[in-house]
Design an enzyme around this catalytic site. Sequence first.
Site, PDB file in Angstrom:
ATOM      1  CD  GLU A   1     -15.487   5.705 123.552  1.00 15.03           C
ATOM      2  OE1 GLU A   1     -15.269   5.509 123.910  1.00 15.03           O
ATOM      3  OE2 GLU A   1     -16.507   6.975 122.663  1.00 15.03           O
TER       4      GLU A   1
ATOM      5  CE1 TYR B   1     -14.495   9.522 127.563  1.00 14.21           C
ATOM      6  CE2 TYR B   1     -12.876   7.005 126.680  1.00 14.21           C
ATOM      7  CZ  TYR B   1     -13.914   8.235 126.300  1.00 14.21           C
ATOM      8  OH  TYR B   1     -14.383   8.611 124.657  1.00 14.21           O
TER       9      TYR B   1
ATOM     10  CG  ASP C   1     -10.932  12.713 126.173  1.00 10.68           C
ATOM     11  OD1 ASP C   1     -10.271  13.906 126.139  1.00 10.68           O
ATOM     12  OD2 ASP C   1     -10.722  12.043 124.736  1.00 10.68           O
TER      13      ASP C   1
END
Length: 297
Positions: free
Chosen positions: A43, A126, A144
């Site tokens: 991520e 996020y 996103d």
Amino acid sequence: MASPNPPADTAFTAAVSAWYLDQRRDLPWRADDATPWGVLVSEFMLQQTQVDRVLPKWHEWMRAWPTPTDLAQAGAGEAIRAWGRLGYPRRAAWLHAAAQQICAEHDGQVPNRLSDLLALKGIGDYTARAVLVFAFHQRHPVVDTNVRRVIARAIGGHAEPGSPKPAADHAQTEAILPNDPESARIASYALMELGALICTARSAKCDVCPVQHMCAWVAAGSPAHSGPKPRRQARFEGSDRQARGRIMSRLRASEQSVAQEALLQDAPDRQQAERALASLVADGLAVRTRDGEYQLP
Ligand code: SF4
């Protein structure tokens, strides 16, 4: 956002999920045996960088530092050097700092609570939710830019999403997630994948889209975007980012400290280069030695 032709939410998500399970890319951080650390590293890397560039770097990092403890024990400079040309190297420094926090505060285990993840360096809303969903199989909306675009088109009937509104975006995404956390996890992957491969910012490939028959934007006749133009990424050529990248590449290439003149030589804009060097020091990506030279931290 008003919905001119809202699809039945579960039918929509089920169709996207079925397509995803059939067409998904084989990515190691999505594998059943992916660790929470592997998901977290992915991520960070994917925040600003495309999947094909992230893949080899992710493997490299996981071989070098398979756990947060391994990375925490390395120097920050090692992490920044290993980040290579992935871009936005602050992410490497943040990931290293996050690994140290995980070791100091969570016994070397990636935490599985939203508040604990948000307290880690470099982790925003996020990324925290993505880790909870993809690593710990919890049910949260993961929003996103790809997900926002798919929902704006397929459900809102708009060519482009408006500016981000976190609370509303979360509520809208959550409303179309299945109740079961595992199905919701697949749905989150699926929405992101649809936005990355089919319903892209550059073009909507509606002819091959699995939800074309229930897409509000198609049903409305694919109206053109009428709001403000979406912001384009600033030019890289001649930018401060490019100047920083040039200096970082020289620092990464040297095991020794480097004189300022050697770092800034050939800079097309001397003032910009000096500003870039100062910003790298301020960001903790470069340090000034006692001799007045520069090196990675
Ligand atoms: S039909 Fe077109 S606009 Fe609608 S979700 Fe699919 S690709 Fe996007």
